[in-house]
Motif scaffolding. Structure first.
Motif, PDB file in Angstrom:
ATOM      1  N   LYS A 136       0.996  -1.439   0.285  1.00  0.00           N
ATOM      2  CA  LYS A 136      -0.237  -0.336   0.166  1.00  0.00           C
ATOM      3  C   LYS A 136       1.112   1.204   0.224  1.00  0.00           C
ATOM      4  N   GLN A 137       2.214   1.386   0.516  1.00  0.00           N
ATOM      5  CA  GLN A 137       3.042   2.781   0.952  1.00  0.00           C
ATOM      6  C   GLN A 137       3.455   2.719  -0.797  1.00  0.00           C
ATOM      7  N   ILE A 138       3.993   1.389  -1.460  1.00  0.00           N
ATOM      8  CA  ILE A 138       4.398   2.182  -2.422  1.00  0.00           C
ATOM      9  C   ILE A 138       3.012   2.298  -3.572  1.00  0.00           C
ATOM     10  N   GLU A 139       2.239   1.732  -3.737  1.00  0.00           N
ATOM     11  CA  GLU A 139       0.648   2.428  -4.078  1.00  0.00           C
ATOM     12  C   GLU A 139       0.718   3.665  -4.042  1.00  0.00           C
ATOM     13  N   THR A 140       0.908   4.244  -2.671  1.00  0.00           N
ATOM     14  CA  THR A 140       0.364   5.585  -2.574  1.00  0.00           C
ATOM     15  C   THR A 140       1.763   6.108  -3.108  1.00  0.00           C
ATOM     16  N   LEU A 141       3.042   5.714  -3.277  1.00  0.00           N
ATOM     17  CA  LEU A 141       3.598   6.980  -3.697  1.00  0.00           C
ATOM     18  C   LEU A 141       4.078   7.306  -5.057  1.00  0.00           C
ATOM     19  N   LEU A 142       3.634   5.875  -5.851  1.00  0.00           N
ATOM     20  CA  LEU A 142       3.738   6.678  -7.499  1.00  0.00           C
ATOM     21  C   LEU A 142       3.360   7.864  -8.105  1.00  0.00           C
ATOM     22  N   PRO A 143       2.136   8.227  -7.911  1.00  0.00           N
ATOM     23  CA  PRO A 143       1.601   9.376  -8.289  1.00  0.00           C
ATOM     24  C   PRO A 143       2.568  10.673  -7.931  1.00  0.00           C
ATOM     25  N   SER A 170      -6.232  -9.885 -14.700  1.00  0.00           N
ATOM     26  CA  SER A 170      -4.817 -10.775 -15.686  1.00  0.00           C
ATOM     27  C   SER A 170      -4.883 -10.189 -16.836  1.00  0.00           C
ATOM     28  N   TYR A 171      -6.035  -9.192 -17.542  1.00  0.00           N
ATOM     29  CA  TYR A 171      -5.937  -9.293 -18.684  1.00  0.00           C
ATOM     30  C   TYR A 171      -5.931  -8.131 -19.086  1.00  0.00           C
ATOM     31  N   ASP A 172      -6.251  -7.428 -19.117  1.00  0.00           N
ATOM     32  CA  ASP A 172      -5.477  -6.274 -19.351  1.00  0.00           C
ATOM     33  C   ASP A 172      -5.386  -4.857 -17.892  1.00  0.00           C
ATOM     34  N   PRO A 173      -4.670  -3.360 -18.774  1.00  0.00           N
ATOM     35  CA  PRO A 173      -4.276  -2.578 -18.067  1.00  0.00           C
ATOM     36  C   PRO A 173      -4.980  -1.986 -16.923  1.00  0.00           C
ATOM     37  N   TYR A 174      -5.284  -1.719 -15.666  1.00  0.00           N
ATOM     38  CA  TYR A 174      -6.418  -0.621 -15.289  1.00  0.00           C
ATOM     39  C   TYR A 174      -6.171   0.323 -14.303  1.00  0.00           C
ATOM     40  N   LEU A 175      -6.786   0.899 -13.854  1.00  0.00           N
ATOM     41  CA  LEU A 175      -6.094   2.110 -12.847  1.00  0.00           C
ATOM     42  C   LEU A 175      -6.326   1.848 -11.582  1.00  0.00           C
ATOM     43  N   LEU A 176      -5.368   2.371 -10.645  1.00  0.00           N
ATOM     44  CA  LEU A 176      -5.337   1.644  -9.800  1.00  0.00           C
ATOM     45  C   LEU A 176      -6.024   3.037  -8.959  1.00  0.00           C
ATOM     46  N   PRO A 177      -6.516   2.481  -7.387  1.00  0.00           N
ATOM     47  CA  PRO A 177      -7.232   3.636  -6.885  1.00  0.00           C
ATOM     48  C   PRO A 177      -6.652   5.162  -6.704  1.00  0.00           C
ATOM     49  N   ALA A 178      -7.451   6.600  -7.110  1.00  0.00           N
ATOM     50  CA  ALA A 178      -6.895   8.015  -6.469  1.00  0.00           C
ATOM     51  C   ALA A 178      -6.000   7.743  -5.605  1.00  0.00           C
ATOM     52  N   VAL A 179      -5.256   8.730  -5.840  1.00  0.00           N
ATOM     53  CA  VAL A 179      -4.239   8.674  -4.283  1.00  0.00           C
ATOM     54  C   VAL A 179      -4.166  10.878  -4.241  1.00  0.00           C
ATOM     55  N   GLY A 180      -5.628  10.817  -3.603  1.00  0.00           N
ATOM     56  CA  GLY A 180      -5.564  12.599  -3.944  1.00  0.00           C
ATOM     57  C   GLY A 180      -6.380  13.023  -5.029  1.00  0.00           C
ATOM     58  N   ASP A 181      -5.765  14.599  -5.709  1.00  0.00           N
ATOM     59  CA  ASP A 181      -5.726  15.075  -6.485  1.00  0.00           C
ATOM     60  C   ASP A 181      -4.784  14.364  -7.583  1.00  0.00           C
ATOM     61  N   LEU A 182      -3.706  13.728  -7.378  1.00  0.00           N
ATOM     62  CA  LEU A 182      -3.061  13.466  -8.199  1.00  0.00           C
ATOM     63  C   LEU A 182      -3.419  12.307  -9.946  1.00  0.00           C
ATOM     64  N   TYR A 307      -0.300   4.376 -20.541  1.00  0.00           N
ATOM     65  CA  TYR A 307      -1.075   4.992 -20.115  1.00  0.00           C
ATOM     66  C   TYR A 307      -2.130   5.480 -21.038  1.00  0.00           C
ATOM     67  N   LYS A 308      -2.265   6.645 -21.655  1.00  0.00           N
ATOM     68  CA  LYS A 308      -3.309   6.714 -22.403  1.00  0.00           C
ATOM     69  C   LYS A 308      -4.983   5.780 -22.693  1.00  0.00           C
ATOM     70  N   ARG A 309      -4.255   4.900 -23.225  1.00  0.00           N
ATOM     71  CA  ARG A 309      -5.588   3.026 -23.375  1.00  0.00           C
ATOM     72  C   ARG A 309      -5.939   2.907 -21.656  1.00  0.00           C
ATOM     73  N   ALA A 310      -5.875   3.609 -20.837  1.00  0.00           N
ATOM     74  CA  ALA A 310      -6.422   2.850 -19.275  1.00  0.00           C
ATOM     75  C   ALA A 310      -7.184   3.872 -18.836  1.00  0.00           C
ATOM     76  N   ASP A 311      -6.647   5.180 -19.582  1.00  0.00           N
ATOM     77  CA  ASP A 311      -7.146   6.519 -18.820  1.00  0.00           C
ATOM     78  C   ASP A 311      -8.683   7.094 -19.347  1.00  0.00           C
TER      79      ASP A 311
END
Length: 311
Positions: A136-143, A170-182, A307-311
């Protein structure tokens, strides 16, 4: 379909089971030349997920810049917290990222991303966590560090004492949960699929009911027994082709492959102890790519281009 070929570009010694703060070297990076055919023959770029120790080495860094400038490679980030400053003694390595003080982990991320930008002249926007330790900490830091696409999830694999990513989609890229407004980070999991789709969830639920030892055995063996993947070190050629077919049949649009740079240097991983073994790996990849291009339309892309494919 789109194909990402990602390489963990890192120091030697990691397959020894030791996690040294002063690793023996990064000579293996020069062996990335063995993959020049991926671009020269098929036009597919590599994504080079690069550790701090590699970024500190002039010869290794020059090699990566040549692959970027001449063959369209992307240079991303690969964190090995046990030898990326700042260093603190928290016990036997590797210490899990969620067991570190958040500010220490943030400091290591800052060191890595600053080193990559200084060395290669632009920010890294793709990432993979060492040891698949995506907590969870890495997930929070990435943005916070401008990461657009992460590739730290290996579906259907069990990591002892690590985050449970067994049921990662395991199929295709997807968005991780938002971290603030990032901006939200895109997760691009390795292509590993259950041969019989419902079996993964059933196996995971069953294993959770078992004593620890039996649970670990069930989950640790699933990916080898009941899954197919396009990972050339983990799966035989028929499984790689079957995984690509399954992915297409189930509506998937993106394939994610990975290997380690040290697997291209004889004697630096247990599966590739001599030059003949390395050459077999290279031919295995070549034959798979040849089959893949003949089996249907395929476009090679880098991780950040997803990135733009899943955004």
């Amino acid at each position: 379909m789109k194909l990402v070929i990602s390489i963990d570009v890192e120091e030697e010694g990691l397959f020894s089971g030791k996690y040294s703060r002063t690793p023996p070297g990064v000579r293996n990076v020069s062996h990335l030349d063995a993959l020049n055919f991926v671009y020269d023959e098929f036009g597919f770029p590599l994504t080079l997920l690069t550790s701090y120790q590699v970024a500190q080495d002039d010869a290794a860094s020059n090699m990566l810049m040549r692959l970027r400038d001449e063959r369209g490679a992307e240079i991303g980030a690969h964190l090995h917290p046990w030898n990326t400053p700042p260093i603190e003694d928290l016990g036997p390595e590797p210490v899990r990222s969620d067991d570190m003080p958040m500010e220490l982990l943030r400091g290591k991320m800052a060191t890595l991303f600053e080193a990559l930008e200084q060395r290669f002249g632009k920010p890294a926007t793709s990432f993979r966590m060492g040891r698949w330790d995506f907590g969870k900490q890495i997930e929070t830091l990435l943005p916070e560090f401008g990461v657009l696409v992460d590739a730290s999830h290996a579906p259907l694999r069990y990591v002892r004492r690590g985050p449970d990513r067994f049921l990662t989609p395991s199929y295709d890229p997807y968005l991780l949960p938002a971290v603030g407004d990032l901006p939200r980070v895109t997760e691009a999991p390795l292509t590993m699929l259950p041969v019989f789709a419902p079996s993964a969830r059933f196996t995971h639920a069953l294993a959770k009911l078992m004593p620890t030892g039996i649970k670990e055995s069930i989950l640790a063996n699933y990916s080898a027994i009941a899954a197919a993947g396009i990972q050339p070190v983990w799966y035989p050629s028929p499984s790689m082709r079957w995984a690509a077919r399954l992915h297409r049949m189930r509506g998937g649009n993106v394939l994610i492959m990975f290997l380690h740079s040290s697997e291209l240097m004889p004697g630096h991983s247990p599966n590739f102890t001599n030059q003949e073994a390395v050459e077999r790996l290279i031919e295995k990849i070549r034959h798979f790519l040849s089959w893949l291009t003949q089996s249907g339309p395929i476009q090679g892309v880098t991780l950040s281009e997803l990135y733009k494919r899943a955004d």
